[in-house]
Design a protein around this motif. Structure first.
Motif, PDB file in Angstrom:
ATOM      1  N   THR A 304      59.431  38.191  76.108  1.00 36.68           N
ATOM      2  CA  THR A 304      59.496  37.014  75.246  1.00 36.68           C
ATOM      3  C   THR A 304      60.462  37.250  74.084  1.00 36.68           C
ATOM      4  OG1 THR A 304      57.621  37.796  73.914  1.00 36.68           O
ATOM      5  CG2 THR A 304      57.126  36.361  75.801  1.00 36.68           C
ATOM      6  N   GLY A 305      60.925  36.147  73.490  1.00 36.33           N
ATOM      7  CA  GLY A 305      61.763  36.225  72.297  1.00 36.33           C
ATOM      8  C   GLY A 305      63.130  36.822  72.519  1.00 36.33           C
ATOM      9  N   PHE A 306      63.620  36.796  73.758  1.00 37.08           N
ATOM     10  CA  PHE A 306      64.915  37.401  74.068  1.00 37.08           C
ATOM     11  C   PHE A 306      65.850  36.351  74.637  1.00 37.08           C
ATOM     12  CE2 PHE A 306      67.976  39.845  76.604  1.00 37.08           C
ATOM     13  CZ  PHE A 306      68.313  40.860  75.716  1.00 37.08           C
ATOM     14  N   THR A 307      67.078  36.283  74.100  1.00 34.81           N
ATOM     15  CA  THR A 307      68.100  35.373  74.600  1.00 34.81           C
ATOM     16  C   THR A 307      69.221  36.170  75.243  1.00 34.81           C
ATOM     17  OG1 THR A 307      69.456  35.370  72.583  1.00 34.81           O
ATOM     18  CG2 THR A 307      67.591  33.831  72.667  1.00 34.81           C
ATOM     19  N   PHE A 308      70.053  35.497  76.026  1.00 31.08           N
ATOM     20  CA  PHE A 308      71.145  36.222  76.681  1.00 31.08           C
ATOM     21  C   PHE A 308      72.077  36.850  75.653  1.00 31.08           C
ATOM     22  CE2 PHE A 308      75.146  36.901  78.844  1.00 31.08           C
ATOM     23  CZ  PHE A 308      74.743  37.438  80.061  1.00 31.08           C
ATOM     24  N   HIS A 309      72.307  36.149  74.542  1.00 28.89           N
ATOM     25  CA  HIS A 309      73.206  36.681  73.516  1.00 28.89           C
ATOM     26  C   HIS A 309      72.644  37.963  72.889  1.00 28.89           C
ATOM     27  CE1 HIS A 309      76.755  36.241  71.027  1.00 28.89           C
ATOM     28  NE2 HIS A 309      76.038  36.511  69.963  1.00 28.89           N
ATOM     29  N   ASP A 310      71.320  38.165  73.001  1.00 32.05           N
ATOM     30  CA  ASP A 310      70.719  39.380  72.457  1.00 32.05           C
ATOM     31  C   ASP A 310      71.145  40.631  73.216  1.00 32.05           C
ATOM     32  OD1 ASP A 310      69.401  38.056  70.422  1.00 32.05           O
ATOM     33  OD2 ASP A 310      67.577  37.739  71.589  1.00 32.05           O
ATOM     34  N   PHE A 311      71.715  40.461  74.416  1.00 33.35           N
ATOM     35  CA  PHE A 311      72.302  41.617  75.113  1.00 33.35           C
ATOM     36  C   PHE A 311      73.388  42.244  74.241  1.00 33.35           C
ATOM     37  CE2 PHE A 311      70.931  39.928  79.420  1.00 33.35           C
ATOM     38  CZ  PHE A 311      70.161  41.042  79.736  1.00 33.35           C
ATOM     39  N   ARG A 312      74.090  41.397  73.495  1.00 30.90           N
ATOM     40  CA  ARG A 312      75.165  41.878  72.620  1.00 30.90           C
ATOM     41  C   ARG A 312      74.584  42.722  71.494  1.00 30.90           C
ATOM     42  NH1 ARG A 312      80.556  40.917  71.880  1.00 30.90           N
ATOM     43  NH2 ARG A 312      81.325  40.277  69.836  1.00 30.90           N
ATOM     44  N   HIS A 313      73.476  42.269  70.930  1.00 27.20           N
ATOM     45  CA  HIS A 313      72.781  43.058  69.910  1.00 27.20           C
ATOM     46  C   HIS A 313      72.335  44.397  70.497  1.00 27.20           C
ATOM     47  CE1 HIS A 313      72.035  39.604  67.046  1.00 27.20           C
ATOM     48  NE2 HIS A 313      72.350  38.962  68.149  1.00 27.20           N
ATOM     49  N   THR A 314      71.821  44.338  71.724  1.00 28.75           N
ATOM     50  CA  THR A 314      71.287  45.538  72.368  1.00 28.75           C
ATOM     51  C   THR A 314      72.382  46.575  72.595  1.00 28.75           C
ATOM     52  OG1 THR A 314      69.595  44.204  73.483  1.00 28.75           O
ATOM     53  CG2 THR A 314      70.041  46.378  74.382  1.00 28.75           C
ATOM     54  N   ALA A 315      73.532  46.143  73.093  1.00 30.15           N
ATOM     55  CA  ALA A 315      74.627  47.084  73.365  1.00 30.15           C
ATOM     56  C   ALA A 315      75.120  47.735  72.086  1.00 30.15           C
ATOM     57  CB  ALA A 315      75.773  46.350  74.063  1.00 30.15           C
ATOM     58  N   VAL A 316      75.297  46.928  71.034  1.00 26.29           N
ATOM     59  CA  VAL A 316      75.767  47.472  69.749  1.00 26.29           C
ATOM     60  C   VAL A 316      74.779  48.508  69.218  1.00 26.29           C
ATOM     61  CG1 VAL A 316      76.176  46.910  67.317  1.00 26.29           C
ATOM     62  CG2 VAL A 316      77.144  45.454  69.111  1.00 26.29           C
ATOM     63  N   THR A 317      73.491  48.177  69.247  1.00 27.96           N
ATOM     64  CA  THR A 317      72.468  49.091  68.719  1.00 27.96           C
ATOM     65  C   THR A 317      72.404  50.368  69.546  1.00 27.96           C
ATOM     66  OG1 THR A 317      71.168  47.223  67.896  1.00 27.96           O
ATOM     67  CG2 THR A 317      70.020  49.310  68.154  1.00 27.96           C
ATOM     68  N   ASN A 318      72.472  50.255  70.862  1.00 22.91           N
ATOM     69  CA  ASN A 318      72.425  51.446  71.715  1.00 22.91           C
ATOM     70  C   ASN A 318      73.619  52.354  71.471  1.00 22.91           C
ATOM     71  OD1 ASN A 318      70.017  50.703  72.880  1.00 22.91           O
ATOM     72  ND2 ASN A 318      70.943  49.784  74.698  1.00 22.91           N
ATOM     73  N   TRP A 319      74.810  51.772  71.328  1.00 17.40           N
ATOM     74  CA  TRP A 319      75.996  52.587  71.048  1.00 17.40           C
ATOM     75  C   TRP A 319      75.869  53.303  69.705  1.00 17.40           C
ATOM     76  CZ3 TRP A 319      79.697  48.239  72.989  1.00 17.40           C
ATOM     77  CH2 TRP A 319      80.016  48.476  74.338  1.00 17.40           C
ATOM     78  N   ARG A 320      75.337  52.593  68.714  1.00 17.49           N
ATOM     79  CA  ARG A 320      75.176  53.214  67.399  1.00 17.49           C
ATOM     80  C   ARG A 320      74.178  54.361  67.459  1.00 17.49           C
ATOM     81  NH1 ARG A 320      70.651  53.430  64.332  1.00 17.49           N
ATOM     82  NH2 ARG A 320      70.259  51.213  64.669  1.00 17.49           N
ATOM     83  N   ARG A 321      73.096  54.181  68.196  1.00 17.57           N
ATOM     84  CA  ARG A 321      72.086  55.231  68.321  1.00 17.57           C
ATOM     85  C   ARG A 321      72.598  56.437  69.098  1.00 17.57           C
ATOM     86  NH1 ARG A 321      66.771  51.416  69.663  1.00 17.57           N
ATOM     87  NH2 ARG A 321      66.337  50.834  67.474  1.00 17.57           N
ATOM     88  N   GLN A 322      73.600  56.204  69.936  1.00 16.00           N
ATOM     89  CA  GLN A 322      74.203  57.313  70.676  1.00 16.00           C
ATOM     90  C   GLN A 322      75.172  58.114  69.820  1.00 16.00           C
ATOM     91  OE1 GLN A 322      75.944  55.339  74.053  1.00 16.00           O
ATOM     92  NE2 GLN A 322      73.950  54.643  74.835  1.00 16.00           N
ATOM     93  N   GLY A 323      75.409  57.653  68.597  1.00 14.11           N
ATOM     94  CA  GLY A 323      76.243  58.394  67.667  1.00 14.11           C
ATOM     95  C   GLY A 323      77.673  57.930  67.560  1.00 14.11           C
ATOM     96  N   HIS A 324      78.015  56.817  68.185  1.00 19.50           N
ATOM     97  CA  HIS A 324      79.388  56.316  68.115  1.00 19.50           C
ATOM     98  C   HIS A 324      79.623  55.637  66.769  1.00 19.50           C
ATOM     99  CE1 HIS A 324      79.695  57.218  72.354  1.00 19.50           C
ATOM    100  NE2 HIS A 324      78.649  56.436  72.607  1.00 19.50           N
ATOM    101  N   ASP A 325      80.829  55.773  66.240  1.00 20.71           N
ATOM    102  CA  ASP A 325      81.104  55.184  64.923  1.00 20.71           C
ATOM    103  C   ASP A 325      81.306  53.679  65.047  1.00 20.71           C
ATOM    104  OD1 ASP A 325      84.236  54.453  64.653  1.00 20.71           O
ATOM    105  OD2 ASP A 325      84.004  56.212  65.936  1.00 20.71           O
ATOM    106  N   ASN A 326      81.054  52.988  63.945  1.00 20.57           N
ATOM    107  CA  ASN A 326      81.061  51.526  63.940  1.00 20.57           C
ATOM    108  C   ASN A 326      82.409  50.932  64.339  1.00 20.57           C
ATOM    109  OD1 ASN A 326      78.410  51.528  63.140  1.00 20.57           O
ATOM    110  ND2 ASN A 326      78.837  51.156  60.974  1.00 20.57           N
ATOM    111  N   PHE A 327      83.492  51.562  63.898  1.00 18.29           N
ATOM    112  CA  PHE A 327      84.805  50.977  64.157  1.00 18.29           C
ATOM    113  C   PHE A 327      85.164  51.047  65.644  1.00 18.29           C
ATOM    114  CE2 PHE A 327      84.958  52.140  59.647  1.00 18.29           C
ATOM    115  CZ  PHE A 327      85.306  50.912  59.112  1.00 18.29           C
ATOM    116  N   THR A 328      84.743  52.113  66.318  1.00 20.88           N
ATOM    117  CA  THR A 328      84.982  52.206  67.758  1.00 20.88           C
ATOM    118  C   THR A 328      84.168  51.151  68.501  1.00 20.88           C
ATOM    119  OG1 THR A 328      85.383  54.587  67.586  1.00 20.88           O
ATOM    120  CG2 THR A 328      84.896  53.714  69.774  1.00 20.88           C
ATOM    121  N   ILE A 329      82.928  50.973  68.072  1.00 21.05           N
ATOM    122  CA  ILE A 329      82.076  49.947  68.686  1.00 21.05           C
ATOM    123  C   ILE A 329      82.684  48.564  68.472  1.00 21.05           C
ATOM    124  CG2 ILE A 329      79.794  48.880  68.670  1.00 21.05           C
ATOM    125  CD1 ILE A 329      78.666  51.558  67.718  1.00 21.05           C
TER     126      ILE A 329
END
Length: 361
Positions: A304-329
């Motif tokens: 529940t509470g999930f939209t298709f556009h939230d995939f974009r939020h998910t990818a950004v957050t996962n990349w950040r948690r993996q240690g990638h810098d913001n500018f590369t993301i």
């Protein structure tokens, strides 16, 4: 007085009887944009009408009648122009059809015409638009939820553009949107999909939609970028999707790295002989809208509470948690400013615990 057509190549206005423009363009085979040419109080006037020859002839007739009666029409004012007719004119404009958000405009127009219906354009006042805004705010959609302010604001923005285009082309004198404000909206969303939820979603999805969801989860690409993706943009050998400016919302090209799971999904797709699109349905036709399939998969997966556009939020957050810098993301996602990017980067309690050296346990 005369009826003119505009050359689509050089934009020169000339008699509709001409078969070929001086620039060499075949006018008979071209899509027509009509103008009217007339004199009023000693001044020559040219007025763009649009793709309808009937509307252009009607405008000329009105001017002839007004001049015969001693009146002067500086601008085209259709006393019997309804809102529905105005919307039909708007959606038929070439520049509107070329918009990436054309389908969104069509949905907005559908909501607007349900309210204004056959109301004469000259009778629409700012107070009526405010009433529309409040009525939409209190309506519920087919899922029993109220419409979000962002949805209503997109409809109001479309309405403003319709009236602005009509003013530009002299169908009306002024826009009734003057003074109408948009609703306040909260654009910041914190919903992301965990790996466990994502796997449940895939397990409950239609097979031909799974590659779309996998691509969205691991790339953070926008919905339009995904469903309009063509094979010439995909480099399976080097593991990249190369989007061109015309493919993106920001009109800036970018390269998106492909996760091994995305590569596997793309390599497993059958290429259609009907289209060069990457994602097609079971009949080999381009997938245009999969809202029903997506919402059905969410419901079956208990998400529940999930939209298709939230995939974009998910990818950004996962990349950040993996240690990638913001500018590369940001290079991969196409975010141009840190302010907008920050909205897509979800920080939850597990992230905050790491500041004091604690894990989830």
């Amino acid at each position: 007085m005369a009826l003119l057509i505009e050359c689509p190549a050089c934009k020169t206005k000339q008699s509709e009887k001409r078969a070929t423009c001086s620039c060499g363009q075949n006018l008979k085979a071209s899509r027509k944009t009509y103008w009217i040419d007339y004199w009023a109080e000693g001044v020559r006037k040219r007025q763009r009408i649009g793709p309808s020859r009937k509307a252009a002839l009607k405008a000329l007739t009105q001017i002839k009648i007004a001049q015969a009666e001693g009146r002067y029409l500086d601008k085209r004012q259709d006393l019997d122009l309804t809102f529905r007719e105005l919307c039909d004119w708007y959606l038929d404009l070439d520049e509107i059809k070329a918009k990436k958000s054309y389908e969104r405009d069509q949905r907005s127009v559908k909501a607007l015409t349900r309210y204004f219906k056959k109301t004469l354009v000259r009778e629409i006042l700012p107070s009526m638009i405010e009433s529309f805004k409040m009525k939409r705010f209190n309506q519920v959609n087919k899922h029993g939820n109220k419409f979000k302010p962002a949805t209503i604001n997109r409809e109001l923005a479309c309405l403003r553009h319709i009236f602005n285009q009509a003013v530009r082309d002299r169908l009306i004198e002024r826009s009734p949107m003057v003074g109408v404000k948009l609703l306040k909206e909260n654009n910041i969303r914190d919903r992301i999909l965990s790996e466990e939820e994502f796997q449940r979603l895939l397990d409950n999805s239609l097979p031909y939609l799974r590659p779309i969801f996998i691509t969205a989860y691991y790339t953070g690409m926008r919905k339009g970028e995904i469903i309009n993706l063509t094979w010439d943009r995909v480099d399976l050998q080097n593991g990249f999707i190369a989007l061109r400016p015309e493919d993106t919302k920001t009109n800036e090209g970018r390269r998106v790295p492909l996760h091994p799971r995305v590569l596997k999904a793309l390599r497993g797709l059958m290429r259609s002989s009907e289209t060069d699109r990457v994602f097609v349905n079971l009949n080999g036709q381009p997938i245009k809208n999969f809202r029903g399939g997506f919402e059905g998969a969410l419901e079956r997966a208990g998400i529940t509470g999930f939209t298709f556009h939230d995939f974009r939020h998910t990818a950004v957050t996962n990349w950040r948690r993996q240690g990638h810098d913001n500018f590369t993301i940001m290079q991969a996602t196409g975010h141009r400013t840190m302010e907008v990017f920050r909205r897509y980067n979800t920080v939850d309690d597990s992230d905050l615990r790491k500041l004091v050296g604690e894990d989830d346990g």
